[in-house]
Design a protein around this motif. Sequence first.
Motif, short mmCIF file in Angstrom:
data_model
loop_
_atom_site.label_atom_id
_atom_site.label_comp_id
_atom_site.label_asym_id
_atom_site.label_seq_id
_atom_site.Cartn_x
_atom_site.Cartn_y
_atom_site.Cartn_z
N GLN A 324 18.00 -21.43 25.12
CA GLN A 324 16.67 -21.00 24.70
C GLN A 324 15.76 -20.74 25.90
O GLN A 324 15.03 -19.75 25.95
N ASN A 327 16.40 -17.55 27.49
CA ASN A 327 16.27 -16.45 26.52
C ASN A 327 17.62 -15.89 26.07
O ASN A 327 17.72 -14.70 25.75
N LEU A 329 19.36 -16.16 23.16
CA LEU A 329 19.14 -16.70 21.82
C LEU A 329 20.41 -16.74 20.99
O LEU A 329 20.59 -17.66 20.18
N ASP A 355 13.06 -22.11 14.80
CA ASP A 355 12.22 -21.61 15.90
C ASP A 355 12.81 -20.33 16.49
O ASP A 355 12.07 -19.39 16.83
N ILE A 356 14.14 -20.30 16.63
CA ILE A 356 14.79 -19.11 17.18
C ILE A 356 14.60 -17.92 16.26
O ILE A 356 14.30 -16.79 16.69
N THR A 357 14.73 -18.15 14.93
CA THR A 357 14.53 -17.07 13.96
C THR A 357 13.11 -16.53 14.05
O THR A 357 12.89 -15.30 14.04
N SER A 358 12.14 -17.43 14.14
CA SER A 358 10.73 -17.00 14.27
C SER A 358 10.52 -16.21 15.57
O SER A 358 9.81 -15.19 15.58
N ARG A 359 11.14 -16.66 16.62
CA ARG A 359 11.01 -15.99 17.92
C ARG A 359 11.63 -14.59 17.86
O ARG A 359 11.06 -13.63 18.40
N GLU A 360 12.77 -14.46 17.20
CA GLU A 360 13.42 -13.15 17.07
C GLU A 360 12.57 -12.21 16.23
O GLU A 360 12.45 -11.01 16.55
N LYS A 361 11.98 -12.71 15.13
CA LYS A 361 11.11 -11.87 14.30
C LYS A 361 9.90 -11.37 15.09
O LYS A 361 9.53 -10.20 15.00
N GLU A 362 9.31 -12.27 15.87
CA GLU A 362 8.16 -11.89 16.68
C GLU A 362 8.55 -10.82 17.70
O GLU A 362 7.80 -9.86 17.92
N THR A 363 9.73 -11.00 18.30
CA THR A 363 10.20 -10.00 19.28
C THR A 363 10.42 -8.66 18.61
O THR A 363 10.06 -7.61 19.16
#
Length: 376
Positions: A324, A327, A329, A355-363
């Motif tokens: 993480q 980066n 992921l 958290d990783i899923t949320s981070r990927e969606k934001e990206t």
Amino acid sequence: MEPVHLLKTPSDRGDHDAVSVTSWVSVCPRGLWNVQQKQICDGSQQTVLNSEDACSSGYCPRLGSLCRVRVRLKANMDAEESSASDRGNEKLKVDPDLSVSDVTESVVTPFQKRLDSVLQIPLGNWTTLKLGEGQCDVTEACLERMRAGEKCEILLSQVGNGPDVSVPQPSDENLPLCATVELQAFTPGKESWEMSPGEKWEWAKSHKERGGVRFRSGDVWGAAHIYSQALKLLITLCGHFREVEKKGHEHEAEEQSDTNAPNETQQLPSADEFKTIKAELHSNLSLCQLKLNQPEQAKASATKATQLEPGGAKAWYRLGQACQMVNELEEAKRAFRKLLEIQPELPAALKALKDITSREKETNVQLGLRLSKMFS
């Protein structure tokens, strides 16, 4: 994480007082420190022109040596010698009758390792240390280059941008720090290649325990250093255990019974136990590296731990954390999913995946916005 030698400048061999200067980077509380050691040998001692000659001749302390040592701040030492001079030119001397036989395990000086001091050792008094136990990293590194009766000066300054705020600041030291180290006497020790497999195993286990103590006390740099020392010892045993795996456990027991010296009480572990301890050391080292913001190193250490012990939950979690941080992921998700196979419904793993899923969606949202601007 052993000391890294950066500079060595021996003086001219024709001088009456031979001086050698060695510099390295050492692990201390609050991070890494530059250490410069200046060793002066006067005419009353056996002349040593450079530290490598001394060590190669077998006159320096080695792993397991008991060392009678005194460390003093240079400013305090100058004041003491001035006071002694005022009392009638009295010189500060050590006990001339002290011999190697007087330095035994029973006189090892117990003391609490100081996290508020770079030198980590009680100052001003004679102390008996066991080399290799990691009680005072700078002092031990100096002793490895000294002979009995020698004295050296050291200058310390911190590497990097400043102190680690996670541990107390020094209360009695102005940096750069100047101090003296005196070695009165020491007992013989051993290089790693001189040790039996049983002795290496015992040292590695004791290093693992001491690393845990240092980590719990807040000395993360010191813990990482001592875990690394343990792993270096275990590397030298890998060949032995590869042979054991080939021959099988029955031959292993027969081999130990035939080859062990009568006075060697330590028994080597099974190949499985060896792998487990080695995996735990890599996993513990990975945790230290995460705390020290070294994600690439933490990833490498955790990967080794999972290869050695695929069922080690902590190693998979630390691998996921490290991935993480750099980066990666997809790799992180694989690590956390593997962790859930070992410990289903583990809250920490579930939260990490969320958290990783949320981070990927934001990206993906940010990428979509940039693409829309490009084609608008």
